[in-house]
Design an enzyme around this catalytic site. Structure first.
Site, PDB file in Angstrom:
ATOM      1  N   SER A   1      61.647  83.179  68.612  1.00 45.93           N
ATOM      2  CA  SER A   1      62.520  82.012  68.396  1.00 45.93           C
ATOM      3  C   SER A   1      63.117  82.069  66.993  1.00 45.93           C
ATOM      4  CB  SER A   1      61.723  80.708  68.569  1.00 45.93           C
ATOM      5  OG  SER A   1      60.537  80.729  67.790  1.00 45.93           O
TER       6      SER A   1
ATOM      7  N   LYS B   1      52.200  88.573  71.878  1.00 48.16           N
ATOM      8  CA  LYS B   1      52.599  87.794  73.063  1.00 48.16           C
ATOM      9  C   LYS B   1      53.758  88.514  73.722  1.00 48.16           C
ATOM     10  CE  LYS B   1      55.164  83.828  72.901  1.00 48.16           C
ATOM     11  NZ  LYS B   1      56.315  84.206  73.749  1.00 48.16           N
TER      12      LYS B   1
ATOM     13  N   GLU C   1      55.813  77.427  79.430  1.00 52.24           N
ATOM     14  CA  GLU C   1      56.959  76.757  78.801  1.00 52.24           C
ATOM     15  C   GLU C   1      57.832  76.077  79.850  1.00 52.24           C
ATOM     16  OE1 GLU C   1      59.150  79.077  75.931  1.00 52.24           O
ATOM     17  OE2 GLU C   1      60.756  77.573  75.817  1.00 52.24           O
TER      18      GLU C   1
HETATM   19  O1  KIV Z   1      59.350  82.378  70.454  1.00 45.71           O
HETATM   20  C1  KIV Z   1      58.688  81.332  70.459  1.00 45.71           C
HETATM   21  O2  KIV Z   1      58.657  80.567  69.496  1.00 45.71           O
HETATM   22  C2  KIV Z   1      57.929  81.023  71.668  1.00 45.71           C
HETATM   23  C3  KIV Z   1      57.342  79.650  71.767  1.00 45.71           C
HETATM   24  C4  KIV Z   1      58.387  78.717  72.215  1.00 45.71           C
HETATM   25  C5  KIV Z   1      56.154  79.626  72.637  1.00 45.71           C
HETATM   26  O3  KIV Z   1      57.826  81.827  72.533  1.00 45.71           O
END
Ligand code: KIV
Length: 300
Positions: A59, A127, A196
């Site tokens: 993000s 992640k 999400e």
């Molecule tokens: O990129 C990010 O900040 C995310 C969150 C919204 C979980 O994947």
């Protein structure tokens, strides 16, 4: 001087949070807290506030780098920000978000790039987005000893496939598929799962049916933990605020006010004031003036 971080409330030393600690929190029914962080001062503040996990999310492409979506973010962008966060946070579990096309093309590339997050970026885990279509990569990364957090529901790297940033899992068919994907990721050995923008009922059902903790964003209160994008929570991102965000501050307008005050002070000659100014001993100044006068007269 001690380098062990202390909890600002209790003044006791806080232990480094591990993936196991998150699992224990779920098992004890204690909510898990996660926020995104992209730089050193924010990581320091998050750590000192006592957050469980910091996600260096892709993000950052939108809220820090100003892109329309997360697709242009590269491994180099991510590692640059991960390193800054790792310098600031010593207690929270640190999770690096694998950017678009760093794990989709081949399993080998996925493992190598995941490794860079730990080896170069100072992260504890990674992640990645997706369910059954990512299982091979997920298994291989975990097989290399790297903890993996899954991400289902609204997966921003698939924004074009999904037809925009829209809630997912609202039909019986898509909800069942999401539940199956969550179970597959759990069985593959992921340590946690971001859900999400999915219906609260569905997120709660998923959370109850899998062993790993779920961390929700726009997924209701039935998840095992909650995450928000820090720039949304602080009111730093001005373009839009998703419906599921609670703003705890309005830093964008505070910043604008501070910048306007600086401009005004400079224009009014009220900044810098005496206390911001470097002084020179009187005798040194006099010596300089005398010397320059003498030089001017003699031409030397
Ligand atoms: O990129 C990010 O900040 C995310 C969150 C919204 C979980 O994947």
């Amino acid at each position: 001087m001690s380098t062990i971080p202390t909890n600002p409330i209790t003044k006791t030393a806080r232990k480094k949070i591990t993936t196991l600690a998150l699992r224990q929190k779920k098992d004890n029914g204690e909510p898990i807290t996660m926020l995104t962080g992209y730089d050193y001062p924010t990581a320091l503040a998050l750590d000192q506030a006592g957050i469980d996990a910091i996600l260096v999310g892709d993000s950052l492409g939108m809220v820090v780098l100003g892109y329309e979506n997360t697709l242009p973010v590269t491994m180099e962008d991510m590692l640059h920000h991960c390193k800054a966060v790792a310098r600031g946070a010593k207690t929270a579990l640190l999770i690096g978000d694998m950017p678009f096309m760093s794990y989709q093309a081949s399993t080998e590339e996925a493992v190598r790039n995941a490794g860079r997050f730990l080896q170069t970026g100072g992260m504890d885990a990674i992640k990645l987005e997706g369910g059954r279509e990512r299982l091979e990569a997920v298994r291989a990364i975990i097989g290399a000893g790297i903890p993996v957090m899954g991400h289902l529901g609204l997966t921003p790297q698939s924004v074009h496939k999904l037809g925009g940033f829209r809630p997912q899992g609202r039909s019986a068919i898509s909800a069942e598929r999401l539940l199956e994907d969550a179970i597959l990721l759990d069985q593959a050995g992921c340590f946690s799962l971001v859900l999400e923008s999915v219906p609260a009922k569905l997120a709660e059902m998923v959370s109850k049916r899998i062993a790993m903790p779920t961390i929700g964003i726009g997924a209701g209160g039935g998840c095992d933990g909650q995450v928000l994008v820090t720039h949304d929570l602080l009111g730093l991102f001005d373009r839009f605020t998703p419906k599921f965000v609670r703003k705890y501050a309005n830093l964008h307008s505070e910043m604008e006010d501070a910048f306007k005050a600086f401009i005004k002070d400079v224009e009014n000659h009220t900044f810098p004031a005496k206390e911001h100014t470097v002084e020179m001993p009187e005798e040194e100044w006099n010596a300089l003036v005398e010397h320059l006068d003498h030089k001017g007269q003699t031409g030397g």
